[in-house]
Design a protein around this motif. Structure first.
Motif: not given
Lengths: 100, 218
Positions: A26, A29-30, A33, A36-37, B14, B17-18, B21, B42, B47
């Protein structure tokens, strides 16, 4: 050398409980992300390159960790099911060619 | 930032997903089946949607002139093509709507099936050189020290100027040099023809006159 490294990684992953691995996935992934953002909001060379390289690797690693947990979970369930279906101790062993 | 469908999909997926998570990390629920499914969304589904649409948005952004001009050594080139009074070939073409905001990419991208990929690879080389050599270079030095890697090919001009249209053939020089142009002996930007697309960048370099036009070969 590669096999040794793979064994080491596999052992480390095996030692970690599922919940810990999923928390790690998790967080990774954050982080991916966020990269990417950032690249979408500020499309300058540095964020775009970071998102397309580091972001992808980190995101893939996170997905890999999640899949590892799934595989381990499924394997564990399969093992438990096999163990419960196994004949009790002392029962005559079945010949390998014998059809069930 | 350019808002298009891909940008919106990337940002929305995003955000979803965020949210999943952060909820998982804060609430620390037991690993039941619904929680595992939520984590699949998530960590996996959303993603991947962000990466796909974000990468597309990123590739699209790399075609914009502002992206090319974001390295300081490219700023004068960007300023020139945006100058409505500029008479350089690059500026004239940039005023054409077909080139528009992607004029750098339109002229400098490779053609063909893998053109976009080879152009991006070349772009990575630019970034490498910029980080190692040109990052702290003064603009005055960069104007004369930075060169295009290989000669600008007339094939790129010929994507639009096909050399068969009556308007193009009505120019006597075009008609007379058509065979040489086809064989590559003569280039559109060569000496005696149209000259460099960014002539101001050639002023002061050996082989160019005070207007930035190439000197005739002896």
């Amino acid at each position: 050398m590669t096999d040794k490294l793979n064994d080491k990684v596999a052992k480390k992953l095996n030692d970690k409980p599922n919940s810990k691995l999923l928390r790690l996935a998790s967080v990774l992934t954050l982080a991916a992300l966020a990269l990417m953002v950032w690249s979408v909001l500020v499309p300058a060379p540095l964020p775009v390159m970071l998102a397309m390289s580091v972001g992808q690797v980190v995101g893939t690693a996170a997905l890999g960790a999640y899949l590892w947990v799934v595989i381990r979970d499924v394997r564990g369930k399969g093992r438990t099911a096999r163990a419960s279906a196994a004949p009790p101790q002392g029962a005559p062993a079945r010949h390998k060619d014998e059809t069930p | 930032m350019h808002f298009d469908v891909f940008t919106i999909v990337a940002l929305v997926s995003a955000a979803i997903a965020a949210s999943i998570l952060i909820w998982y990390l804060v609430a620390r629920p037991a690993l039941s089946r619904p929680v595992k499914l939520a984590l699949l969304l998530g960590i996996g589904v959303f993603p991947i949607m962000t990466a796909g649409s974000g990468n597309y948005a990123g590739f699209a952004a790399t075609k914009h002139r502002t992206f090319c001009g974001s390295c300081h050594v490219m700023t004068p080139y960007q300023m020139d093509v945006q100058d409505t009074d500029s008479k350089s070939l690059a500026a004239i073409h940039s005023r054409n709507q077909v080139f528009g905001d992607e004029s750098c990419y339109t002229c400098h991208a490779d053609y063909g099936m893998f053109g976009a990929i080879s152009t991006k690879m070349a772009g990575m080389r630019h970034v490498y050189h910029y980080l190692l050599s040109y990052r702290n270079m003064p603009l005055a030095t960069s104007r004369t020290d930075i060169h295009i890697r290989s000669e600008f090919r007339s094939e790129i001009c010929k994507r639009c100027h096909t050399t068969t249209a009556p308007g193009w053939l009505s120019v006597p020089d075009h008609r007379g040099l058509r065979a040489e142009l086809q064989s590559g002996e003569v280039t559109c930007l060569g000496s005696g023809c149209h000259g460099p697309a960014h002539p101001w960048s050639k002023v002061g370099r050996p082989g160019y006159d005070e207007r930035g036009l190439p000197l005739e070969a002896p």
